[in-house]
Design a protein around this motif. Structure first.
Motif, PDB file in Angstrom:
ATOM      1  N   SER A   1      41.153  47.455  36.763  1.00 13.73           N
ATOM      2  CA  SER A   1      41.406  46.057  37.104  1.00 13.73           C
ATOM      3  C   SER A   1      40.095  45.294  37.284  1.00 13.73           C
ATOM      4  O   SER A   1      39.965  44.146  36.851  1.00 13.73           O
ATOM      5  CB  SER A   1      42.239  46.010  38.396  1.00 13.73           C
ATOM      6  OG  SER A   1      42.363  44.708  38.851  1.00 13.73           O
TER       7      SER A   1
ATOM      8  N   ARG B   1      38.640  44.603  33.828  1.00 11.27           N
ATOM      9  CA  ARG B   1      39.442  43.603  33.100  1.00 11.27           C
ATOM     10  C   ARG B   1      39.269  42.217  33.721  1.00 11.27           C
ATOM     11  O   ARG B   1      38.962  41.250  33.027  1.00 11.27           O
ATOM     12  CB  ARG B   1      40.914  44.028  33.123  1.00 11.27           C
ATOM     13  CG  ARG B   1      41.838  43.121  32.346  1.00 11.27           C
ATOM     14  CD  ARG B   1      43.287  43.607  32.316  1.00 11.27           C
ATOM     15  NE  ARG B   1      43.825  43.849  33.654  1.00 11.27           N
ATOM     16  CZ  ARG B   1      44.103  45.061  34.151  1.00 11.27           C
ATOM     17  NH1 ARG B   1      43.897  46.144  33.424  1.00 11.27           N
ATOM     18  NH2 ARG B   1      44.579  45.191  35.373  1.00 11.27           N
ATOM     19  N   ASN B   2      39.412  42.102  35.047  1.00  9.41           N
ATOM     20  CA  ASN B   2      39.354  40.789  35.693  1.00  9.41           C
ATOM     21  C   ASN B   2      37.936  40.221  35.753  1.00  9.41           C
ATOM     22  O   ASN B   2      37.760  39.013  35.805  1.00  9.41           O
ATOM     23  CB  ASN B   2      39.929  40.869  37.108  1.00  9.41           C
ATOM     24  CG  ASN B   2      41.405  41.201  37.100  1.00  9.41           C
ATOM     25  OD1 ASN B   2      42.094  40.968  36.118  1.00  9.41           O
ATOM     26  ND2 ASN B   2      41.893  41.756  38.194  1.00  9.41           N
ATOM     27  N   GLY B   3      36.941  41.089  35.754  1.00 10.77           N
ATOM     28  CA  GLY B   3      35.562  40.625  35.818  1.00 10.77           C
ATOM     29  C   GLY B   3      34.967  40.348  34.449  1.00 10.77           C
ATOM     30  O   GLY B   3      33.833  39.889  34.346  1.00 10.77           O
TER      31      GLY B   3
END
Length: 198
Positions: free
Chosen positions: A98, A101-103
């Protein structure tokens, strides 16, 4: 004194010398030892006065210390709320995936199974610790950015033993990419055991 006989004069001189000797002996054996004791007592008194002054300052500052303690306990509580519990491996995999992906991090990362370890920071350390080995690929800049942001985002995790290696070049691989390996040490708050009723 001129009227005294020679023998009387000698006796008076002898008594005076004995008296002087007694005074010297008294000074060295009694008075000097008492002076040393007085100096020791004075030093101890000054030390105790310093300790009392420090204790009085601490008592006076007790409300400030209490406020600081409460603030630190709140911060620690907030950190502990974010700590992992239960299936540590699954949570670490999800967390890393996560975070990448989010960063918008352009790397791959695959953690190994957890390995329980002892953390010797302080005696009776209240947390369990697990070590994960993470392997992946990425560009140097992307790996560094990921590591910096990861450690800042998760204060109960520490990155250690980083290794960077060039990828053996093939036609499909980009030659500037690196393989990396590092370890993550994860702290977990132990599950509090219910007290057994007697």
């Amino acid at each position: 004194m001129n009227n005294l006989s020679k023998e009387k004069k000698q006796q008076i001189i002898l008594v005076g010398m004995i008296g002087f000797g007694v005074l010297v002996a008294l000074y060295f054996f009694v008075i000097s030892s008492q002076n040393a004791k007085v100096r020791d007592i004075r030093t101890q008194t000054e030390e105790k006065a310093g300790e009392v002054e420090k204790a009085e300052r601490n008592v006076k500052n007790a409300p400030v210390y209490q406020t600081q303690l409460e603030e630190i306990q709140k911060k620690l509580g907030a950190i502990e709320e974010g700590m992992l519990s239960g299936d540590v491996y699954g949570q670490v995999v999800e967390m890393i995936t996560s975070f990448i992906r989010n960063g918008g991090h352009k790397i791959t990362a695959v953690p190994s199974r957890e390995e329980p370890i002892k953390v010797g920071l302080i005696p009776d350390f209240p947390y369990d610790a697990y070590k994960f080995t993470v392997r992946g690929q990425g560009f140097y800049h992307d790996i560094g950015k990921f590591l910096a942001e990861f450690e800042n985002a998760f204060p109960y995790m520490r990155v250690q033993n980083l290794d960077l290696l060039p990828i053996e070049s093939t036609l499909t691989e980009v030659p500037e990419k690196l393989m990396y390996r590092f370890e993550i040490v994860v702290l977990q708050k132990p599950v509090e055991k219910a007290s057994n009723p007697k």
